[in-house]
Design an enzyme around this catalytic site. Sequence first.
Site, PDB file in Angstrom:
ATOM      1  N   ASN A   7       0.876  -1.176   0.000  1.00 27.32           N
ATOM      2  CA  ASN A   7       0.000   0.000   0.000  1.00 27.32           C
ATOM      3  C   ASN A   7       0.911   1.222   0.000  1.00 27.32           C
ATOM      4  OD1 ASN A   7      -1.779   2.056   0.483  1.00 27.32           O
ATOM      5  ND2 ASN A   7      -2.690   1.149   2.312  1.00 27.32           N
ATOM      6  N   LYS A  14       3.316   0.814   3.120  1.00 26.09           N
ATOM      7  CA  LYS A  14       2.974  -0.217   4.102  1.00 26.09           C
ATOM      8  C   LYS A  14       3.030  -1.565   3.415  1.00 26.09           C
ATOM      9  CE  LYS A  14      -0.387   2.629   6.490  1.00 26.09           C
ATOM     10  NZ  LYS A  14      -1.795   2.892   6.454  1.00 26.09           N
ATOM     11  N   ARG A  90      -2.453  -2.107  -3.601  1.00 29.10           N
ATOM     12  CA  ARG A  90      -3.643  -1.275  -3.451  1.00 29.10           C
ATOM     13  C   ARG A  90      -3.509  -0.103  -4.418  1.00 29.10           C
ATOM     14  NH1 ARG A  90      -4.915   3.201   0.997  1.00 29.10           N
ATOM     15  NH2 ARG A  90      -7.031   3.641   0.329  1.00 29.10           N
ATOM     16  N   HIS A 179     -12.679   3.142  -0.386  1.00 31.31           N
ATOM     17  CA  HIS A 179     -12.705   2.121   0.680  1.00 31.31           C
ATOM     18  C   HIS A 179     -13.442   0.861   0.221  1.00 31.31           C
ATOM     19  CE1 HIS A 179     -12.768   5.756   3.641  1.00 31.31           C
ATOM     20  NE2 HIS A 179     -11.527   5.299   3.555  1.00 31.31           N
ATOM     21  N   HIS A 207     -17.615   2.664   7.406  1.00 28.58           N
ATOM     22  CA  HIS A 207     -16.156   2.591   7.534  1.00 28.58           C
ATOM     23  C   HIS A 207     -15.709   3.940   8.091  1.00 28.58           C
ATOM     24  CE1 HIS A 207     -11.981   1.505   6.108  1.00 28.58           C
ATOM     25  NE2 HIS A 207     -11.884   2.810   6.265  1.00 28.58           N
ATOM     26  N   GLY A 209     -12.826   5.839   9.720  1.00 26.12           N
ATOM     27  CA  GLY A 209     -11.401   5.945  10.066  1.00 26.12           C
ATOM     28  C   GLY A 209     -10.995   7.390   9.866  1.00 26.12           C
ATOM     29  N   ASN A 210      -9.715   7.598   9.596  1.00 26.52           N
ATOM     30  CA  ASN A 210      -9.260   8.943   9.273  1.00 26.52           C
ATOM     31  C   ASN A 210     -10.046   9.513   8.110  1.00 26.52           C
ATOM     32  OD1 ASN A 210      -7.441  10.639  10.405  1.00 26.52           O
ATOM     33  ND2 ASN A 210      -5.740   9.227  10.011  1.00 26.52           N
ATOM     34  N   ARG A 240     -11.238  16.306   6.757  1.00 27.39           N
ATOM     35  CA  ARG A 240     -12.018  16.686   5.568  1.00 27.39           C
ATOM     36  C   ARG A 240     -13.426  17.103   5.964  1.00 27.39           C
ATOM     37  NH1 ARG A 240     -10.775  11.196   2.890  1.00 27.39           N
ATOM     38  NH2 ARG A 240      -8.510  11.335   2.778  1.00 27.39           N
ATOM     39  N   PHE A 284      -9.764  10.748  17.357  1.00 31.48           N
ATOM     40  CA  PHE A 284     -10.920  10.629  18.257  1.00 31.48           C
ATOM     41  C   PHE A 284     -10.522  10.300  19.693  1.00 31.48           C
ATOM     42  CE2 PHE A 284     -14.994  10.978  15.933  1.00 31.48           C
ATOM     43  CZ  PHE A 284     -14.456  11.428  14.749  1.00 31.48           C
ATOM     44  N   ARG A 285      -9.318   9.753  19.878  1.00 29.80           N
ATOM     45  CA  ARG A 285      -8.877   9.510  21.258  1.00 29.80           C
ATOM     46  C   ARG A 285      -8.662  10.844  21.969  1.00 29.80           C
ATOM     47  NH1 ARG A 285      -4.812   5.105  18.845  1.00 29.80           N
ATOM     48  NH2 ARG A 285      -4.977   6.677  17.224  1.00 29.80           N
ATOM     49  N   GLY A 331     -10.790   2.389  12.243  1.00 34.09           N
ATOM     50  CA  GLY A 331     -10.276   2.897  13.525  1.00 34.09           C
ATOM     51  C   GLY A 331     -11.339   3.404  14.485  1.00 34.09           C
ATOM     52  N   GLY A 333     -14.856   3.242  14.000  1.00 33.91           N
ATOM     53  CA  GLY A 333     -15.964   2.285  14.079  1.00 33.91           C
ATOM     54  C   GLY A 333     -15.649   1.106  14.983  1.00 33.91           C
ATOM     55  N   GLU A 385      -8.072  -4.891   5.135  1.00 35.04           N
ATOM     56  CA  GLU A 385      -7.903  -4.627   3.705  1.00 35.04           C
ATOM     57  C   GLU A 385      -6.744  -5.430   3.119  1.00 35.04           C
ATOM     58  OE1 GLU A 385      -8.352  -0.476   4.961  1.00 35.04           O
ATOM     59  OE2 GLU A 385      -9.193  -0.102   2.980  1.00 35.04           O
TER      60      GLU A 385
HETATM   61  P1  ADP Z   1      -6.826   5.295   8.178  1.00 37.57           P
HETATM   62  O1  ADP Z   1      -6.591   3.863   7.759  1.00 37.57           O
HETATM   63  O2  ADP Z   1      -7.805   6.035   7.329  1.00 37.57           O
HETATM   64  O3  ADP Z   1      -5.599   6.066   8.506  1.00 37.57           O
HETATM   65  P2  ADP Z   1      -7.894   4.115  10.603  1.00 37.57           P
HETATM   66  O4  ADP Z   1      -9.015   3.259  10.150  1.00 37.57           O
HETATM   67  O5  ADP Z   1      -6.643   3.467  11.076  1.00 37.57           O
HETATM   68  O6  ADP Z   1      -7.594   5.253   9.551  1.00 37.57           O
HETATM   69  O7  ADP Z   1      -8.470   5.044  11.769  1.00 37.57           O
HETATM   70  C1  ADP Z   1      -7.640   5.950  12.442  1.00 37.57           C
HETATM   71  C2  ADP Z   1      -8.490   6.729  13.428  1.00 37.57           C
HETATM   72  O8  ADP Z   1      -9.158   5.827  14.321  1.00 37.57           O
HETATM   73  C3  ADP Z   1      -7.666   7.613  14.347  1.00 37.57           C
HETATM   74  O9  ADP Z   1      -7.423   8.884  13.779  1.00 37.57           O
HETATM   75  C4  ADP Z   1      -8.554   7.737  15.545  1.00 37.57           C
HETATM   76  O10 ADP Z   1      -9.418   8.832  15.349  1.00 37.57           O
HETATM   77  C5  ADP Z   1      -9.375   6.481  15.548  1.00 37.57           C
HETATM   78  N1  ADP Z   1      -9.009   5.570  16.648  1.00 37.57           N
HETATM   79  C6  ADP Z   1      -8.025   4.675  16.694  1.00 37.57           C
HETATM   80  N2  ADP Z   1      -7.994   4.040  17.895  1.00 37.57           N
HETATM   81  C7  ADP Z   1      -8.991   4.573  18.638  1.00 37.57           C
HETATM   82  C8  ADP Z   1      -9.480   4.373  19.969  1.00 37.57           C
HETATM   83  N3  ADP Z   1      -8.939   3.476  20.784  1.00 37.57           N
HETATM   84  N4  ADP Z   1     -10.542   5.109  20.360  1.00 37.57           N
HETATM   85  C9  ADP Z   1     -11.117   6.012  19.537  1.00 37.57           C
HETATM   86  N5  ADP Z   1     -10.689   6.251  18.276  1.00 37.57           N
HETATM   87  C10 ADP Z   1      -9.646   5.556  17.832  1.00 37.57           C
END
Ligand code: ADP
Length: 398
Positions: A7, A14, A90, A179, A207, A209-210, A240, A284-285, A331, A333, A385
């Site tokens: 990727n 990666k 990818r 995605h 989905h 994530g970021n 975004r 989100f953390r 991440g 979800g 993925e």
């Molecule tokens: P991408 O693949 O698009 O970079 P991910 O699916 O890995 O993204 O998601 C990353 C995001 O998931 C982080 O920016 C964060 O907001 C969120 N995340 C990861 N771990 C946690 C957690 N333990 N609690 C809450 N949110 C989390």
Amino acid sequence: MNVLVINCGSSSLKFQLIDAVSEEVLAKGICERIGIDGRLTYQPEGGEKEKSDKPMPTHTEAIQFVIEALMNPETGVVKDLHEIGAVGHRVVHGGEKFASSVVITEEVKQAVTECNELAPLHNPANLIGIEACENLMPGTPMVAVFDTAFHQTMPEKAYMYGLPYEYYEKYKVRRYGFHGTSHSYVSKKAAEIMGKPYDQLKTIVCHLGNGSSVTAVLNGESVDTSMGLTPLEGLVMGTRSGDVDPAILDFLAQKEGFDIPEIMDILNKKSGVFGLSGELSSDFRDLTDAMNAGDKKAKIAMDVFSYRVAKYIGSYVAAMNGVDDIVFTAGIGENDDYVRAQVCSYLDYLGVIFDKELNKGLRGRQVELSLPGSKVRVFVIPTNEELAIARETLALVK
Ligand code: ADP
């Protein structure tokens, strides 16, 4: 057969080496700061993570170091290059040309190049990764797995914008969605868990994530998804904006004197929960910690995010005239219980009975969140993925 999954981003790469038959991950890692200096992180299955600084002026050196790490006599997992049977890449944008994964040929590379202007940040990097692997592993079959491919089943009514038709004809301006590998993987997995035929289900995948997107999967096919021509459309994301009134662009240009690249930069990199939280964080953390400490903007950011997800779910229930199951993945979800609880708080009208206790603190596990009697089943299913890419690659080169 071992499949090397790649990727490739503009300055990172990666990788995972997966035994595509047993589906075991043999090793994984990442090359970062390519073109700047170079850092390799490598971890064999069951072993320690190793980090090392390595000069990586281009992706070719990065892949050379990955291969050396995989063949290292002490920490490597293969003896020679022939133990890598294929490489799965990818590729972000396949335009209208690719509705499924393909074995990479010169014609395929040409067609991917033609999609570059639809994904100028991603596709060129994906192609560089492909060519670097071709140089170092001549004769090894390579497969391209596209983020957009799964969504090529969307009907015209879902993918056309309300814009003059000529822009579609001239430039293929339409909605593509992203995605796809993840939406496809987790929607199939949900069917498996429910023990129902994939082609007889109405599934909504979130989905988150970021980058985040929601997809409506009807009878095993994507029929609508929240991202569009680019990944900027749809949900509010890390940085975004997602959907906004397009007139805001002109309004801000006039007020602040921005040009189009500056506005695009704001929409892509300074908006979303990052912008909403007053540039506190896109993670989100951090937002959860701040919200719990009483930060108002962090709470607004999390609530706007969740509300937008719930609205998309509602629109996809309408698009499919119903829903059997809703899946949270990626991440946020998989890990963020507040977001899941907020989203599900809008789903009573569907007859969702949500297990609030089980949801609390739940991270990264495959779980059913709906209780017996729930009219719609709700799941958390970790996405994978890389495994999906390895499966596609194996299927094509076998
Ligand atoms: P991408 O693949 O698009 O970079 P991910 O699916 O890995 O993204 O998601 C990353 C995001 O998931 C982080 O920016 C964060 O907001 C969120 N995340 C990861 N771990 C946690 C957690 N333990 N609690 C809450 N949110 C989390």
